[in-house]
Design an enzyme around this catalytic site. Structure first.
Site, PDB file in Angstrom:
ATOM      1  N   HIS A   1      56.114 -61.346  41.660  1.00  0.00           N
ATOM      2  CA  HIS A   1      55.797 -60.419  42.676  1.00  0.00           C
ATOM      3  C   HIS A   1      56.490 -60.837  43.811  1.00  0.00           C
ATOM      4  CE1 HIS A   1      52.686 -63.536  43.308  1.00  0.00           C
ATOM      5  NE2 HIS A   1      52.677 -63.025  44.325  1.00  0.00           N
TER       6      HIS A   1
ATOM      7  N   GLY B   1      54.588 -72.666  46.539  1.00  0.00           N
ATOM      8  CA  GLY B   1      53.354 -72.249  46.802  1.00  0.00           C
ATOM      9  C   GLY B   1      52.833 -71.019  45.934  1.00  0.00           C
TER      10      GLY B   1
END
Length: 138
Positions: free
Chosen positions: A110, A103
């Site tokens: 991050h 995804g």
């Protein structure tokens, strides 16, 4: 590539990359030598926070030992800051998407720090296991 100091790209390199996190110009909530903290622009819950390494790498697995330590220190500090700011927070999910099939949509590593509150969903059992629908219940 010109490096200003450990892990940080020059402005010319940031512009060349056209990466959201390399070109972000907002003031971070916190930072250290290797990473910085911002609120998620599309939060899952209130105070959803991102820990972002300065160095442009696509996945968590590419972080150096120094970057891993820096990210961990910021995660803990932000957890404490969120708990101090919002006493309704009772738990956290920490997540990283590595690769398209997970995804990932921004290809600069991050780490998501997602505050959770009692009753924010009907049944939290299984937590991050719910990234595959139906697989979280056991």
């Amino acid at each position: 590539m010109t490096v200003l100091y450990e892990g940080i790209c020059s402005m010319a390199e940031k512009k060349r990359r056209k990466c959201l996190f390399c070109t972000l110009d907002e003031v971070p909530l916190a930072k250290n030598r290797y990473a910085y903290v911002v609120r998620d622009k599309h939060p899952v819950t209130e105070l959803h926070t991102l820990i972002v390494p300065y160095r442009h790498v696509e996945t968590y697995f590419e972080l150096t030992r120094h970057e891993l330590v820096a990210v961990q220190l910021l995660l803990k500090a932000q957890r404490d800051a969120i708990l101090a700011e919002d006493p309704s927070v009772t738990a956290f999910n920490i997540g990283v998407n590595n690769g398209i099939d997970s995804g990932q949509t921004i290809f600069h590593c991050h780490i998501h720090l997602i505050p959770r509150r009692k009753g924010d969903i009907d049944n939290p059992r299984g937590g991050v296991r719910h990234v595959i629908p139906g697989a979280g219940y056991y």
